[in-house]
Design a protein around this motif. Structure first.
Motif, PDB file in Angstrom:
ATOM      1  N   GLN A 176      -3.194  23.826   5.825  1.00  0.00           N
ATOM      2  CA  GLN A 176      -2.611  22.560   5.606  1.00  0.00           C
ATOM      3  C   GLN A 176      -3.986  21.531   5.404  1.00  0.00           C
ATOM      4  O   GLN A 176      -4.130  20.302   5.995  1.00  0.00           O
ATOM      5  CB  GLN A 176      -1.895  21.982   6.604  1.00  0.00           C
ATOM      6  N   ILE A 177      -4.646  21.932   4.314  1.00  0.00           N
ATOM      7  CA  ILE A 177      -5.983  20.821   4.059  1.00  0.00           C
ATOM      8  C   ILE A 177      -5.373  20.065   3.006  1.00  0.00           C
ATOM      9  O   ILE A 177      -4.708  20.185   2.083  1.00  0.00           O
ATOM     10  CB  ILE A 177      -6.993  21.841   3.331  1.00  0.00           C
ATOM     11  N   ASN A 178      -5.793  18.493   3.350  1.00  0.00           N
ATOM     12  CA  ASN A 178      -5.160  17.490   2.597  1.00  0.00           C
ATOM     13  C   ASN A 178      -5.756  17.171   1.356  1.00  0.00           C
ATOM     14  O   ASN A 178      -6.964  17.229   1.252  1.00  0.00           O
ATOM     15  CB  ASN A 178      -4.930  16.353   3.685  1.00  0.00           C
ATOM     16  N   ASN A 179      -5.053  16.483   0.377  1.00  0.00           N
ATOM     17  CA  ASN A 179      -5.795  16.148  -0.844  1.00  0.00           C
ATOM     18  C   ASN A 179      -6.214  14.609  -0.806  1.00  0.00           C
ATOM     19  O   ASN A 179      -6.743  13.965  -1.758  1.00  0.00           O
ATOM     20  CB  ASN A 179      -4.733  16.072  -2.100  1.00  0.00           C
ATOM     21  N   LYS A 180      -6.072  14.079   0.523  1.00  0.00           N
ATOM     22  CA  LYS A 180      -6.524  12.736   0.800  1.00  0.00           C
ATOM     23  C   LYS A 180      -8.390  12.759   0.924  1.00  0.00           C
ATOM     24  O   LYS A 180      -9.064  11.891   0.263  1.00  0.00           O
ATOM     25  CB  LYS A 180      -6.043  12.002   2.241  1.00  0.00           C
ATOM     26  N   ASP A 181      -8.660  13.945   1.571  1.00  0.00           N
ATOM     27  CA  ASP A 181     -10.030  14.061   1.699  1.00  0.00           C
ATOM     28  C   ASP A 181     -10.749  15.295   1.045  1.00  0.00           C
ATOM     29  O   ASP A 181     -11.982  15.292   0.784  1.00  0.00           O
ATOM     30  CB  ASP A 181     -10.261  13.899   3.186  1.00  0.00           C
ATOM     31  N   TRP A 182      -9.973  16.120   1.146  1.00  0.00           N
ATOM     32  CA  TRP A 182     -10.735  17.810   0.921  1.00  0.00           C
ATOM     33  C   TRP A 182     -10.624  18.482  -0.279  1.00  0.00           C
ATOM     34  O   TRP A 182     -11.325  19.046  -0.719  1.00  0.00           O
ATOM     35  CB  TRP A 182     -10.313  18.323   2.221  1.00  0.00           C
ATOM     36  N   CYS A 183      -9.339  17.907  -0.798  1.00  0.00           N
ATOM     37  CA  CYS A 183      -9.082  18.954  -2.248  1.00  0.00           C
ATOM     38  C   CYS A 183      -8.557  17.651  -3.270  1.00  0.00           C
ATOM     39  O   CYS A 183      -8.075  16.892  -2.690  1.00  0.00           O
ATOM     40  CB  CYS A 183      -8.305  19.991  -1.954  1.00  0.00           C
ATOM     41  N   LYS A 184      -8.232  18.179  -4.408  1.00  0.00           N
ATOM     42  CA  LYS A 184      -7.719  17.114  -5.460  1.00  0.00           C
ATOM     43  C   LYS A 184      -6.795  17.928  -6.342  1.00  0.00           C
ATOM     44  O   LYS A 184      -6.987  19.154  -6.261  1.00  0.00           O
ATOM     45  CB  LYS A 184      -8.948  16.679  -6.194  1.00  0.00           C
ATOM     46  N   ASN A 230       4.538  10.255   1.098  1.00  0.00           N
ATOM     47  CA  ASN A 230       4.127  10.030  -0.261  1.00  0.00           C
ATOM     48  C   ASN A 230       2.709   9.530  -0.435  1.00  0.00           C
ATOM     49  O   ASN A 230       2.554   8.919  -1.353  1.00  0.00           O
ATOM     50  CB  ASN A 230       5.048   9.118  -0.994  1.00  0.00           C
ATOM     51  N   SER A 231       1.832   9.500   0.424  1.00  0.00           N
ATOM     52  CA  SER A 231       0.689   9.021   0.545  1.00  0.00           C
ATOM     53  C   SER A 231      -0.290  10.079   0.058  1.00  0.00           C
ATOM     54  O   SER A 231      -1.618   9.813  -0.325  1.00  0.00           O
ATOM     55  CB  SER A 231       0.099   8.271   1.662  1.00  0.00           C
TER      56      SER A 231
END
Length: 143
Positions: A78-86, A69-70
């Protein structure tokens, strides 16, 4: 009851628009290899990329993985929304919406995945990369 000919055309147009949006693609190993080559991934790294993608998501473009849930990871790479997309808007280091990573069009996915790789390397996908380092890489010689 009289039907307007325009109603039929409207239905056809709506059906075509709906059917062309948001569809996921599941690649075979050879299709994935050819697609990566088409997008100019270095030939020597194709087996590693295929292994990572197979280990992460089984070669499908529609996968979303929730990480405690973070944050979440999206799409084939599998590109993450922590750093790379919103989520829901353009942003991150790739300046893109995460939802854009979930369709068949790989052009934006590839641009972002290459940006991730150029900055961090395969360490951006730590569990899959450690798995692939310890295994025989997929044989794509017959593709």
């Amino acid at each position: 009851m009289v039907q307007s000919p325009h109603l039929g055309l409207l239905f056809l147009a709506v059906t075509l628009v709906h059917s062309s949006e948001g569809h996921a693609k599941v690649f075979t190993r050879c299709q994935l290899s050819r697609e990566l080559l088409r997008y100019n991934f270095p030939r020597a790294l194709i087996p590693t990329w295929v292994c990572l993608i197979e280990h992460m998501i089984s070669r499908t473009t529609e996968k979303i993985t929730n990480h405690n849930n973070s944050y979440s990871s999206y799409g084939l790479f599998q590109i993450n929304n922590k750093d790379w997309c919103k989520k829901g808007r353009k942003g991150g280091n790739c300046n893109m919406k995460c939802e854009d990573l979930l369709n068949e069009d790989l052009a934006d996915d590839v641009r972002c995945a290459k940006r991730v790789y150029d900055r961090i390397g395969f360490k951006a996908w730590p569990s899959s990369y450690s798995y692939c380092k310890q295994k025989n890489l997929p044989d794509i010689s017959r593709c």
